[in-house]
Design a protein around this motif. Structure first.
Motif, PDB file in Angstrom:
ATOM      1  N   ASN A 150       0.801  -1.220   0.000  1.00 42.78           N
ATOM      2  CA  ASN A 150       0.000   0.000   0.000  1.00 42.78           C
ATOM      3  C   ASN A 150       0.837   1.274   0.000  1.00 42.78           C
ATOM      4  OD1 ASN A 150      -2.312  -1.548   0.062  1.00 42.78           O
ATOM      5  ND2 ASN A 150      -2.442  -1.527   2.288  1.00 42.78           N
ATOM      6  N   ALA A 151       2.154   1.150   0.170  1.00 43.33           N
ATOM      7  CA  ALA A 151       3.025   2.329   0.253  1.00 43.33           C
ATOM      8  C   ALA A 151       3.175   2.975  -1.113  1.00 43.33           C
ATOM      9  CB  ALA A 151       4.396   1.933   0.787  1.00 43.33           C
ATOM     10  N   PRO A 152       3.240   4.299  -1.122  1.00 41.26           N
ATOM     11  CA  PRO A 152       3.458   4.962  -2.418  1.00 41.26           C
ATOM     12  C   PRO A 152       4.858   4.660  -2.925  1.00 41.26           C
ATOM     13  CG  PRO A 152       3.546   6.553  -0.629  1.00 41.26           C
ATOM     14  CD  PRO A 152       3.136   5.240  -0.029  1.00 41.26           C
ATOM     15  N   SER A 153       4.993   4.584  -4.234  1.00 41.14           N
ATOM     16  CA  SER A 153       6.311   4.307  -4.794  1.00 41.14           C
ATOM     17  C   SER A 153       7.195   5.535  -4.662  1.00 41.14           C
ATOM     18  CB  SER A 153       6.179   3.900  -6.264  1.00 41.14           C
ATOM     19  OG  SER A 153       5.626   4.975  -6.994  1.00 41.14           O
ATOM     20  N   ARG A 154       8.484   5.295  -4.714  1.00 40.71           N
ATOM     21  CA  ARG A 154       9.460   6.391  -4.602  1.00 40.71           C
ATOM     22  C   ARG A 154       9.333   7.278  -5.833  1.00 40.71           C
ATOM     23  NH1 ARG A 154      15.939   5.596  -3.639  1.00 40.71           N
ATOM     24  NH2 ARG A 154      16.524   7.719  -4.044  1.00 40.71           N
ATOM     25  N   PRO A 155       9.158   8.565  -5.631  1.00 37.92           N
ATOM     26  CA  PRO A 155       8.993   9.448  -6.786  1.00 37.92           C
ATOM     27  C   PRO A 155      10.256   9.503  -7.634  1.00 37.92           C
ATOM     28  CG  PRO A 155       9.264  10.735  -4.794  1.00 37.92           C
ATOM     29  CD  PRO A 155       9.181   9.292  -4.381  1.00 37.92           C
ATOM     30  N   GLY A 156      10.072   9.832  -8.880  1.00 38.89           N
ATOM     31  CA  GLY A 156      11.214   9.966  -9.776  1.00 38.89           C
ATOM     32  C   GLY A 156      11.954  11.253  -9.472  1.00 38.89           C
ATOM     33  N   PRO A 157      13.072  11.431 -10.124  1.00 38.51           N
ATOM     34  CA  PRO A 157      13.858  12.632  -9.883  1.00 38.51           C
ATOM     35  C   PRO A 157      13.109  13.889 -10.311  1.00 38.51           C
ATOM     36  CG  PRO A 157      14.913  11.203 -11.509  1.00 38.51           C
ATOM     37  CD  PRO A 157      13.687  10.512 -11.043  1.00 38.51           C
ATOM     38  N   SER A 158      13.324  14.937  -9.572  1.00 41.27           N
ATOM     39  CA  SER A 158      12.711  16.228  -9.866  1.00 41.27           C
ATOM     40  C   SER A 158      13.377  16.826 -11.101  1.00 41.27           C
ATOM     41  CB  SER A 158      12.902  17.142  -8.654  1.00 41.27           C
ATOM     42  OG  SER A 158      12.570  18.461  -8.974  1.00 41.27           O
ATOM     43  N   SER A 159      12.649  17.693 -11.802  1.00 39.38           N
ATOM     44  CA  SER A 159      13.217  18.309 -12.999  1.00 39.38           C
ATOM     45  C   SER A 159      14.027  19.567 -12.674  1.00 39.38           C
ATOM     46  CB  SER A 159      12.096  18.654 -13.983  1.00 39.38           C
ATOM     47  OG  SER A 159      11.202  19.576 -13.383  1.00 39.38           O
ATOM     48  N   GLU A 160      13.930  20.059 -11.429  1.00 37.11           N
ATOM     49  CA  GLU A 160      14.680  21.265 -11.088  1.00 37.11           C
ATOM     50  C   GLU A 160      16.161  20.941 -10.927  1.00 37.11           C
ATOM     51  OE1 GLU A 160      13.347  23.013  -7.344  1.00 37.11           O
ATOM     52  OE2 GLU A 160      12.954  21.036  -6.565  1.00 37.11           O
ATOM     53  N   SER A 161      16.992  21.952 -11.108  1.00 38.15           N
ATOM     54  CA  SER A 161      18.437  21.740 -11.032  1.00 38.15           C
ATOM     55  C   SER A 161      18.827  21.335  -9.613  1.00 38.15           C
ATOM     56  CB  SER A 161      19.185  23.013 -11.444  1.00 38.15           C
ATOM     57  OG  SER A 161      19.101  23.978 -10.415  1.00 38.15           O
ATOM     58  N   MET A 162      19.959  20.648  -9.525  1.00 38.82           N
ATOM     59  CA  MET A 162      20.445  20.179  -8.222  1.00 38.82           C
ATOM     60  C   MET A 162      20.735  21.359  -7.298  1.00 38.82           C
ATOM     61  SD  MET A 162      20.696  16.843  -7.737  1.00 38.82           S
ATOM     62  CE  MET A 162      22.088  16.423  -6.731  1.00 38.82           C
ATOM     63  N   VAL A 163      21.261  22.451  -7.833  1.00 41.02           N
ATOM     64  CA  VAL A 163      21.581  23.619  -7.009  1.00 41.02           C
ATOM     65  C   VAL A 163      20.312  24.160  -6.362  1.00 41.02           C
ATOM     66  CG1 VAL A 163      22.456  25.981  -7.041  1.00 41.02           C
ATOM     67  CG2 VAL A 163      23.635  24.208  -8.346  1.00 41.02           C
ATOM     68  N   VAL A 164      19.255  24.313  -7.164  1.00 45.10           N
ATOM     69  CA  VAL A 164      17.988  24.835  -6.644  1.00 45.10           C
ATOM     70  C   VAL A 164      17.379  23.847  -5.660  1.00 45.10           C
ATOM     71  CG1 VAL A 164      15.638  25.508  -7.292  1.00 45.10           C
ATOM     72  CG2 VAL A 164      17.573  26.246  -8.695  1.00 45.10           C
ATOM     73  N   LEU A 165      17.395  22.560  -6.003  1.00 41.71           N
ATOM     74  CA  LEU A 165      16.825  21.531  -5.139  1.00 41.71           C
ATOM     75  C   LEU A 165      17.522  21.497  -3.785  1.00 41.71           C
ATOM     76  CD1 LEU A 165      14.982  19.043  -4.722  1.00 41.71           C
ATOM     77  CD2 LEU A 165      16.825  17.670  -5.704  1.00 41.71           C
ATOM     78  N   ILE A 166      18.850  21.510  -3.770  1.00 39.05           N
ATOM     79  CA  ILE A 166      19.609  21.456  -2.521  1.00 39.05           C
ATOM     80  C   ILE A 166      19.359  22.716  -1.705  1.00 39.05           C
ATOM     81  CG2 ILE A 166      21.924  21.333  -1.497  1.00 39.05           C
ATOM     82  CD1 ILE A 166      20.901  18.722  -2.888  1.00 39.05           C
ATOM     83  N   ASP A 167      19.356  23.867  -2.343  1.00 42.72           N
ATOM     84  CA  ASP A 167      19.117  25.124  -1.638  1.00 42.72           C
ATOM     85  C   ASP A 167      17.727  25.137  -1.003  1.00 42.72           C
ATOM     86  OD1 ASP A 167      20.014  27.904  -1.004  1.00 42.72           O
ATOM     87  OD2 ASP A 167      18.191  28.372  -2.156  1.00 42.72           O
ATOM     88  N   ARG A 168      16.711  24.759  -1.780  1.00 38.98           N
ATOM     89  CA  ARG A 168      15.341  24.759  -1.257  1.00 38.98           C
ATOM     90  C   ARG A 168      15.181  23.754  -0.117  1.00 38.98           C
ATOM     91  NH1 ARG A 168      11.363  21.542  -2.366  1.00 38.98           N
ATOM     92  NH2 ARG A 168      12.215  20.775  -4.324  1.00 38.98           N
ATOM     93  N   THR A 169      15.725  22.551  -0.294  1.00 38.00           N
ATOM     94  CA  THR A 169      15.600  21.520   0.737  1.00 38.00           C
ATOM     95  C   THR A 169      16.349  21.922   2.006  1.00 38.00           C
ATOM     96  OG1 THR A 169      15.442  19.861  -1.009  1.00 38.00           O
ATOM     97  CG2 THR A 169      15.883  19.064   1.197  1.00 38.00           C
ATOM     98  N   ALA A 170      17.515  22.516   1.867  1.00 33.81           N
ATOM     99  CA  ALA A 170      18.286  22.965   3.038  1.00 33.81           C
ATOM    100  C   ALA A 170      17.494  24.012   3.820  1.00 33.81           C
ATOM    101  CB  ALA A 170      19.639  23.520   2.616  1.00 33.81           C
ATOM    102  N   ARG A 171      16.864  24.935   3.111  1.00 36.87           N
ATOM    103  CA  ARG A 171      16.053  25.959   3.796  1.00 36.87           C
ATOM    104  C   ARG A 171      14.849  25.332   4.484  1.00 36.87           C
ATOM    105  NH1 ARG A 171      18.311  30.624   2.445  1.00 36.87           N
ATOM    106  NH2 ARG A 171      19.304  30.839   0.430  1.00 36.87           N
ATOM    107  N   GLU A 172      14.192  24.373   3.825  1.00 36.12           N
ATOM    108  CA  GLU A 172      13.036  23.696   4.418  1.00 36.12           C
ATOM    109  C   GLU A 172      13.430  22.938   5.686  1.00 36.12           C
ATOM    110  OE1 GLU A 172      11.500  21.234   1.308  1.00 36.12           O
ATOM    111  OE2 GLU A 172      10.595  22.917   0.233  1.00 36.12           O
ATOM    112  N   CYS A 173      14.643  22.412   5.702  1.00 36.72           N
ATOM    113  CA  CYS A 173      15.123  21.643   6.863  1.00 36.72           C
ATOM    114  C   CYS A 173      15.715  22.543   7.949  1.00 36.72           C
ATOM    115  CB  CYS A 173      16.185  20.633   6.430  1.00 36.72           C
ATOM    116  SG  CYS A 173      15.585  19.323   5.365  1.00 36.72           S
ATOM    117  N   GLY A 174      15.810  23.825   7.705  1.00 36.64           N
ATOM    118  CA  GLY A 174      16.392  24.741   8.688  1.00 36.64           C
ATOM    119  C   GLY A 174      17.900  24.835   8.606  1.00 36.64           C
ATOM    120  N   LEU A 175      18.463  24.460   7.467  1.00 40.42           N
ATOM    121  CA  LEU A 175      19.921  24.490   7.291  1.00 40.42           C
ATOM    122  C   LEU A 175      20.360  25.551   6.284  1.00 40.42           C
ATOM    123  CD1 LEU A 175      20.659  20.653   7.169  1.00 40.42           C
ATOM    124  CD2 LEU A 175      21.082  22.213   9.067  1.00 40.42           C
ATOM    125  N   GLY A 176      19.462  26.441   5.889  1.00 40.83           N
ATOM    126  CA  GLY A 176      19.785  27.448   4.883  1.00 40.83           C
ATOM    127  C   GLY A 176      20.987  28.294   5.247  1.00 40.83           C
TER     128      GLY A 176
END
Length: 165
Positions: free
Chosen positions: A73-99
């Motif tokens: 019943n678990a959702p499958s692992r999503p595919g890779p995002s289309s955004e660049s790695m730089v943007v993805l890492i920056d956004r995720t770091a800010r969301e996690c409180g590591l900006g």
């Protein structure tokens, strides 16, 4: 050696028996202390380890059905995002409180990026890496994490790679 033989032969028969009995007793104790006691200890430790593993296996078997149902019943692992790695890492770091800790990003090939964090909270870093892996299909290729003078804070050099891109 000859002196010991002469000394032993000069003893009374009763004294010889006491010396021989003492030597045998010392030999038996030495064999027990040097060979048998460590062997018994190792056997007991292994028996406890096997019993623990059997208990773990029994528990795993008891929850195997639940895990199978949840996995189906678990959702499958999503595919890779289309955004660049730089943007993805920056956004995720800010969301996690590591900006504020994110001090550098450098592309590393087509699918990778080198990331530098300074003074990052270790717990938040682990959560952030888990999010990157589970949600965004980004794996940690290599990591170098060093303590700082302040407890709970680390400096990290990471090489992250997008899976399946």
């Amino acid at each position: 050696m000859q002196q010991l033989k002469d000394k032993f032969n000069s003893l009374q028969p009763r004294e010889r028996i006491i010396v021989i009995a003492g030597a045998i007793l010392v030999l038996v104790v030495a064999v027990y202390v040097l060979a048998l006691a460590p062997l018994y200890s190792a056997v007991n430790a292994q028996a406890k380890r096997v019993a623990q593993k059997e208990g773990d296996l029994a528990w795993m078997r008891s929850v195997a059905g639940e895990v199978a149902v949840l996995s189906a019943n678990a959702p499958s692992r999503p595919g890779p995002s289309s955004e660049s790695m730089v943007v993805l890492i920056d956004r995720t770091a800010r969301e996690c409180g590591l900006g504020a800790s994110l001090t550098g990003q450098t592309p590393n090939g087509e699918r990778g990026i080198r990331v530098r964090l300074e003074g990052a909270e270790f717990d938040k870093l682990m959560v952030c890496l888990g999010t990157l892996q589970q949600v965004h299909s980004v794996d940690v290729e290599s990591a170098s994490i060093d303590r700082t003078a302040k407890p709970g804070l680390v400096n990290a050099n990471l090489v992250l790679t997008r899976v399946g891109a």
